[in-house]
Design a protein around this motif. Structure first.
Motif, PDB file in Angstrom:
ATOM      1  N   GLN A  45       3.030 -13.027  35.402  1.00 26.38           N
ATOM      2  CA  GLN A  45       3.751 -11.802  35.059  1.00 26.38           C
ATOM      3  C   GLN A  45       4.428 -11.931  33.692  1.00 26.38           C
ATOM      4  O   GLN A  45       5.037 -10.963  33.235  1.00 26.38           O
ATOM      5  N   PRO A  89       0.982  -7.130  36.404  1.00 29.10           N
ATOM      6  CA  PRO A  89       2.223  -7.001  37.179  1.00 29.10           C
ATOM      7  C   PRO A  89       2.089  -7.439  38.625  1.00 29.10           C
ATOM      8  O   PRO A  89       3.065  -7.862  39.236  1.00 29.10           O
ATOM      9  N   HIS A 110      13.512  -9.608  43.048  1.00 27.52           N
ATOM     10  CA  HIS A 110      12.180  -9.938  42.525  1.00 27.52           C
ATOM     11  C   HIS A 110      11.458 -10.845  43.500  1.00 27.52           C
ATOM     12  O   HIS A 110      10.260 -10.662  43.776  1.00 27.52           O
ATOM     13  N   ALA A 175       2.947  -1.195  45.234  1.00 29.93           N
ATOM     14  CA  ALA A 175       3.797  -1.296  44.048  1.00 29.93           C
ATOM     15  C   ALA A 175       4.722  -0.091  43.930  1.00 29.93           C
ATOM     16  O   ALA A 175       5.890  -0.220  43.541  1.00 29.93           O
ATOM     17  N   LEU A 255       5.686  -6.690  34.303  1.00 28.23           N
ATOM     18  CA  LEU A 255       6.450  -5.725  35.088  1.00 28.23           C
ATOM     19  C   LEU A 255       7.207  -4.763  34.175  1.00 28.23           C
ATOM     20  O   LEU A 255       7.289  -3.563  34.447  1.00 28.23           O
ATOM     21  N   TYR A 258       4.766  -2.330  32.671  1.00 29.29           N
ATOM     22  CA  TYR A 258       4.367  -1.407  33.739  1.00 29.29           C
ATOM     23  C   TYR A 258       5.422  -0.306  33.911  1.00 29.29           C
ATOM     24  O   TYR A 258       5.097   0.886  33.987  1.00 29.29           O
ATOM     25  N   CYS A 259       6.696  -0.706  33.947  1.00 27.01           N
ATOM     26  CA  CYS A 259       7.777   0.272  34.098  1.00 27.01           C
ATOM     27  C   CYS A 259       7.953   1.111  32.833  1.00 27.01           C
ATOM     28  O   CYS A 259       8.234   2.314  32.909  1.00 27.01           O
TER      29      CYS A 259
END
Length: 361
Positions: A45, A89, A110, A175, A255, A258-259
């Motif tokens: 990640q 992710p 997490h 997810a 991550l 991705y966000c």
């Protein structure tokens, strides 16, 4: 050099002789060299260890629209001998493993997400292994693992522990169920921010970031880099305020990227995303770098990330470029900035944070 966690695993190398294994977030790029004869999948990640593992010196660019349109995220894959390294992710839900090994992350939320993800890709009677530093919270990890099955300590050394949980149930992972969307007011504007566990300032608007945005001048030029973008607050805010800006958002974390893609999409915005180890391998030049940089590696205070960033920043700035940075007041950044920039000013200061402007030499 092997991390303490990997040194503990090295003592238990026989674990990897059987089964189909997935390793999640190894703390270094070297432990897998001890396992060259064993087929492994490795989920990274974090781009720094991924790039070191696959010997890639460049950064990687993504279009935020492509990342946002993929409900399972995005990935880079590289086969090195018997090992398949993936920067993504999440684990590939189409694959199945007998064993998943997780290196303990900093945040408990997490870890909770990683445990559910790991359990979801296990074959029946599979096992999840957890390795981490004792002071990092692994001693209390059984409070999270107990919901999936019985947990036993396998070994401890180097101030680390290795736990194994025998998964006793079928687990599903989505997810989307871990994503949170919050609307924050910044000045006279509202911004929707998407975040999840493992991303900086999850479910909050960081006070330092808010102060930085409030103190930015209205005379910014159009090519901007949001370094260590987290959930994309800085870059999305700028794109919302200045739609004609060319905004690039960079982070080491899959991550976070991705966000960030979803934050941009939630506000009907687009941008360029970069996965990178600091500024290493980043091409192109920017009028401004705007950042709230990290000063932790795991649970440890680590100035090296920002030190390296400051020394590299001038390379990607145009000749008259400017760096805007917010940091905790106790961090020794004014002196570091002065080593590489001709002018350093403090634009704002509170009891906790300072906002700096550094102009390129």
């Amino acid at each position: 050099m092997l991390s303490p966690q990997s040194q503990l695993l090295e003592r238990n190398i026989e674990l990897f002789q059987e089964g189909k294994w997935l390793l999640v977030n190894p703390a270094d790029a070297y432990f897998t060299d001890q396992l060259t004869d064993y087929p492994l999948d490795i989920l990274h990640q974090y781009y720094d260890v991924y790039s070191e593992s696959v010997r890639v010196n460049s950064a990687h660019t993504f279009d935020s629209r492509d990342v946002a349109s993929d409900p399972d995220g995005f990935c880079l894959n590289q086969q090195i001998g018997e090992h398949r390294h993936t920067f993504a992710p999440f684990a590939d839900s189409k694959k199945s493993y007998t064993d998943v090994l997780i290196y303990l992350p900093k945040a408990k939320a997490h870890l909770a997400m990683l445990l559910q993800m790991a359990a979801s890709v296990l074959s029946p009677n599979g096992r999840v292994h957890l390795v981490g530093e004792n002071k990092g919270g692994i001693k209390s990890a059984d409070k999270l693992t107990s919901q999936y099955g019985s947990t036993e300590k396998i070994d401890s050394a180097r101030h680390c522990s290795l736990l194994t949980t025998h998964i006793e149930q079928e687990v599903e992972f989505s997810a989307a169920s871990w994503l949170d969307t919050n609307t924050f007011s910044i000045g006279d504007n509202e911004l929707q921010v998407v975040s999840m566990p493992g991303v900086f300032s999850h479910n909050q608007l960081d006070e330092g970031t808010e102060l930085l945005l409030q103190k930015l001048p209205s005379s910014l030029r159009s090519k901007v880099l949001d370094f260590a973008c987290g959930g994309g607050v800085i870059g999305s805010y700028l794109k919302q305020q200045y739609p004609h800006f060319d905004v690039t958002l960079l982070d080491v974390s899959a991550l976070a990227l991705y966000c960030t893609a979803r934050t941009l999409a939630a506000n009907q915005l687009t941008g360029t995303l970069i996965g990178a180890n600091g500024l290493h391998g980043v091409e192109g030049r920017f009028d401004h770098i705007i950042t709230n940089p990290p000063f932790h590696t795991g649970i440890k205070t680590d100035y090296s990330i920002t030190k390296r960033f400051i020394s590299d920043a001038k390379r990607v700035l145009v000749k008259s470029g400017a760096l805007y940075m917010v940091a905790n007041r106790f961090l020794p950044y004014p002196g570091l900035l002065a080593e590489h920039f001709s002018q350093v000013r403090t634009l704002a200061q509170t009891s906790r944070f300072s906002v700096y402007l550094a102009l390129a030499k």
